[in-house]
Write a protein that holds these residues in place. Structure first.
Motif, PDB file in Angstrom:
ATOM      1  N   VAL A   7     -16.304  81.794  93.875  1.00 44.27           N
ATOM      2  CA  VAL A   7     -17.461  82.645  94.171  1.00 44.27           C
ATOM      3  C   VAL A   7     -18.575  81.775  94.742  1.00 44.27           C
ATOM      4  O   VAL A   7     -18.981  80.786  94.122  1.00 44.27           O
ATOM      5  CB  VAL A   7     -17.968  83.371  92.904  1.00 44.27           C
ATOM      6  CG1 VAL A   7     -19.171  84.249  93.246  1.00 44.27           C
ATOM      7  CG2 VAL A   7     -16.852  84.200  92.273  1.00 44.27           C
ATOM      8  N   HIS A   8     -19.042  82.137  95.918  1.00 47.71           N
ATOM      9  CA  HIS A   8     -20.162  81.428  96.554  1.00 47.71           C
ATOM     10  C   HIS A   8     -21.390  82.326  96.510  1.00 47.71           C
ATOM     11  O   HIS A   8     -21.355  83.466  96.994  1.00 47.71           O
ATOM     12  CB  HIS A   8     -19.833  81.066  98.001  1.00 47.71           C
ATOM     13  CG  HIS A   8     -20.948  80.355  98.705  1.00 47.71           C
ATOM     14  ND1 HIS A   8     -21.337  79.080  98.369  1.00 47.71           N
ATOM     15  CD2 HIS A   8     -21.769  80.741  99.720  1.00 47.71           C
ATOM     16  CE1 HIS A   8     -22.337  78.709  99.148  1.00 47.71           C
ATOM     17  NE2 HIS A   8     -22.626  79.703  99.961  1.00 47.71           N
ATOM     18  N   ILE A   9     -22.486  81.837  95.930  1.00 45.04           N
ATOM     19  CA  ILE A   9     -23.693  82.632  95.705  1.00 45.04           C
ATOM     20  C   ILE A   9     -24.825  82.120  96.585  1.00 45.04           C
ATOM     21  O   ILE A   9     -25.118  80.917  96.585  1.00 45.04           O
ATOM     22  CB  ILE A   9     -24.110  82.584  94.225  1.00 45.04           C
ATOM     23  CG1 ILE A   9     -22.969  83.091  93.331  1.00 45.04           C
ATOM     24  CG2 ILE A   9     -25.380  83.394  93.986  1.00 45.04           C
ATOM     25  CD1 ILE A   9     -23.166  82.804  91.861  1.00 45.04           C
ATOM     26  N   VAL A  10     -25.445  83.027  97.315  1.00 46.27           N
ATOM     27  CA  VAL A  10     -26.599  82.700  98.155  1.00 46.27           C
ATOM     28  C   VAL A  10     -27.810  83.435  97.599  1.00 46.27           C
ATOM     29  O   VAL A  10     -27.788  84.663  97.473  1.00 46.27           O
ATOM     30  CB  VAL A  10     -26.368  83.117  99.617  1.00 46.27           C
ATOM     31  CG1 VAL A  10     -27.604  82.792 100.459  1.00 46.27           C
ATOM     32  CG2 VAL A  10     -25.138  82.427 100.183  1.00 46.27           C
ATOM     33  N   ILE A  56     -15.165  84.898  97.236  1.00 45.24           N
ATOM     34  CA  ILE A  56     -16.145  85.965  97.403  1.00 45.24           C
ATOM     35  C   ILE A  56     -17.486  85.322  97.744  1.00 45.24           C
ATOM     36  O   ILE A  56     -17.877  84.323  97.134  1.00 45.24           O
ATOM     37  CB  ILE A  56     -16.280  86.813  96.123  1.00 45.24           C
ATOM     38  CG1 ILE A  56     -14.954  87.494  95.789  1.00 45.24           C
ATOM     39  CG2 ILE A  56     -17.385  87.850  96.276  1.00 45.24           C
ATOM     40  CD1 ILE A  56     -14.986  88.241  94.464  1.00 45.24           C
ATOM     41  N   HIS A  57     -18.152  85.888  98.726  1.00 42.46           N
ATOM     42  CA  HIS A  57     -19.482  85.410  99.118  1.00 42.46           C
ATOM     43  C   HIS A  57     -20.481  86.520  98.833  1.00 42.46           C
ATOM     44  O   HIS A  57     -20.399  87.601  99.423  1.00 42.46           O
ATOM     45  CB  HIS A  57     -19.504  85.047 100.600  1.00 42.46           C
ATOM     46  CG  HIS A  57     -18.539  83.960 100.975  1.00 42.46           C
ATOM     47  ND1 HIS A  57     -18.920  82.650 101.111  1.00 42.46           N
ATOM     48  CD2 HIS A  57     -17.213  83.994 101.210  1.00 42.46           C
ATOM     49  CE1 HIS A  57     -17.870  81.919 101.432  1.00 42.46           C
ATOM     50  NE2 HIS A  57     -16.813  82.719 101.493  1.00 42.46           N
ATOM     51  N   THR A  64     -19.660  87.334 106.839  1.00 43.75           N
ATOM     52  CA  THR A  64     -19.512  86.130 106.022  1.00 43.75           C
ATOM     53  C   THR A  64     -20.141  86.304 104.640  1.00 43.75           C
ATOM     54  O   THR A  64     -20.025  85.421 103.805  1.00 43.75           O
ATOM     55  CB  THR A  64     -20.140  84.913 106.728  1.00 43.75           C
ATOM     56  OG1 THR A  64     -21.502  85.194 107.055  1.00 43.75           O
ATOM     57  CG2 THR A  64     -19.386  84.595 108.009  1.00 43.75           C
ATOM     58  N   LEU A  65     -20.803  87.425 104.424  1.00 47.47           N
ATOM     59  CA  LEU A  65     -21.339  87.778 103.117  1.00 47.47           C
ATOM     60  C   LEU A  65     -20.758  89.136 102.747  1.00 47.47           C
ATOM     61  O   LEU A  65     -20.884  90.095 103.497  1.00 47.47           O
ATOM     62  CB  LEU A  65     -22.876  87.842 103.176  1.00 47.47           C
ATOM     63  CG  LEU A  65     -23.661  87.648 101.876  1.00 47.47           C
ATOM     64  CD1 LEU A  65     -23.421  86.265 101.294  1.00 47.47           C
ATOM     65  CD2 LEU A  65     -25.145  87.861 102.129  1.00 47.47           C
ATOM     66  N   LEU A 108     -16.008  92.794  91.164  1.00 50.85           N
ATOM     67  CA  LEU A 108     -17.281  92.097  90.955  1.00 50.85           C
ATOM     68  C   LEU A 108     -18.454  93.036  91.211  1.00 50.85           C
ATOM     69  O   LEU A 108     -19.433  93.044  90.450  1.00 50.85           O
ATOM     70  CB  LEU A 108     -17.370  90.878  91.878  1.00 50.85           C
ATOM     71  CG  LEU A 108     -18.648  90.055  91.770  1.00 50.85           C
ATOM     72  CD1 LEU A 108     -18.845  89.500  90.361  1.00 50.85           C
ATOM     73  CD2 LEU A 108     -18.643  88.905  92.789  1.00 50.85           C
ATOM     74  N   ALA A 109     -18.348  93.843  92.260  1.00 56.51           N
ATOM     75  CA  ALA A 109     -19.410  94.812  92.552  1.00 56.51           C
ATOM     76  C   ALA A 109     -19.588  95.796  91.399  1.00 56.51           C
ATOM     77  O   ALA A 109     -20.711  96.138  91.025  1.00 56.51           O
ATOM     78  CB  ALA A 109     -19.090  95.563  93.845  1.00 56.51           C
TER      79      ALA A 109
END
Length: 300
Positions: A126-129, A97-98, A144-145, A288-289
């Motif tokens: 999980v990738h967090i920006v 998940i991004h 991509t997000l 997650l949301a």
């Protein structure tokens, strides 16, 4: 027999663009350079035009390539998500998940959400920006997000994105402990102070404009992309900023920052759940949301 467009053509293009050269892309993909070159040549033959141009600094997309590349990225991302959804429905709970998140929520809401999520889905990456919504728009458009939790002062891009309000947060003007202006009550007392804020495209700067509506805007000479940079500058100098009350009250900063008790307080900011309108979250991303929705209603 004419060659038809296949996924390996899209993967070749995306790989070459991301790596910047055929040589680097071939190493990354584990393919020979001739095979990768052939895939790009076939793609350009199918499209009837060149999409890549060679420059001294490497291979770059031309105007046509830019448009096609965005679609190629989106197609590949949708296929990845579809494959993960099938695996998840079959009981293989893996995938990635991004998500994007504003600095305030990254320091307060996000740790609890991610900890809860990982307890249920320990094999999901999980990738967090962290950043402002403006910096995440390209990734949201390209798929991509998956989604972002961020502040929005206006609701642009309605045709592309959906905006679901999650939480309303106070944003006081803050200074360090012992700051000469820590007892200031009026905006006019802050006009000559040194300010640090995110770039002008951010919602934080819109808050500053609202705060000083009808007054002379202070000059912002120092901008930042990272909340850590802002907190460090404010706590260790005489700079002012506008920071979420959640941040001010964290154990790390509560003894170092002072929220000014202004007669005219700064406007509140609304955090939204933002995603593409045409993108349906998979079951794991949807969970997650929902955690973000649930935790945003829980007092912190």
């Amino acid at each position: 027999m004419p060659v038809s467009l296949k996924l390996h053509h899209l993967r070749a293009l995306v790989n070459v663009v991301s790596q910047g050269s055929i040589r680097a892309a071939s190493r990354n993909a584990g393919l020979s350079q001739p095979a990768l070159t052939k895939a790009i040549q076939e793609l350009e033959q199918i499209l009837g035009t060149r999409v890549l141009e060679r420059h001294p600094q490497g291979i770059q997309l031309n105007d046509v390539g830019e448009h096609f590349y965005r679609h190629a990225r989106l197609v590949l991302e949708e296929i990845r998500i579809a494959q993960e959804e099938v695996s998840q429905h079959l009981g293989d709970i893996t995938g990635q998940i991004h998500l994007g998140i504003g600095g305030s929520m990254a320091c307060t809401l996000m740790p609890k959400v991610i900890d809860c999520f990982q307890q249920r889905y320990p094999r999901v990456n999980v990738h967090i920006v962290e950043g402002q919504l403006s910096s995440m728009l390209p990734a949201l458009r390209q798929g991509t997000l998956d989604f972002t939790i961020n502040t929005v002062t206006q609701l642009p891009f309605e045709r592309e994105l959906s905006f679901e309000p999650l939480a309303v947060v106070d944003y006081p003007v803050v200074v360090r402990q012992g700051h000469p202006l820590r007892h200031a009550k009026h905006l006019c007392e802050l006009s000559e102070a040194k300010w640090t804020m995110p770039p002008s495209t951010s919602s934080y700067c819109s808050l500053l404009e609202q705060l000083y509506s009808g007054h002379s805007l202070p000059q912002v000479r120092v901008t930042y992309e990272s909340l850590i940079a802002c907190a460090s500058l404010v706590t260790q100098s005489d700079f002012l900023s506008i920071i979420s009350s959640h941040i001010v009250n964290t154990p790390i900063l509560s003894d170092q920052l002072v929220a000014l008790d202004l007669v005219t307080p700064a406007p509140q900011a609304t955090f939204y759940f933002v995603q593409r309108k045409d993108h349906q979250l998979g079951p794991i991303s949807a969970y997650l949301a929902q955690l973000f929705r649930d935790f945003s209603q829980t007092p912190r």
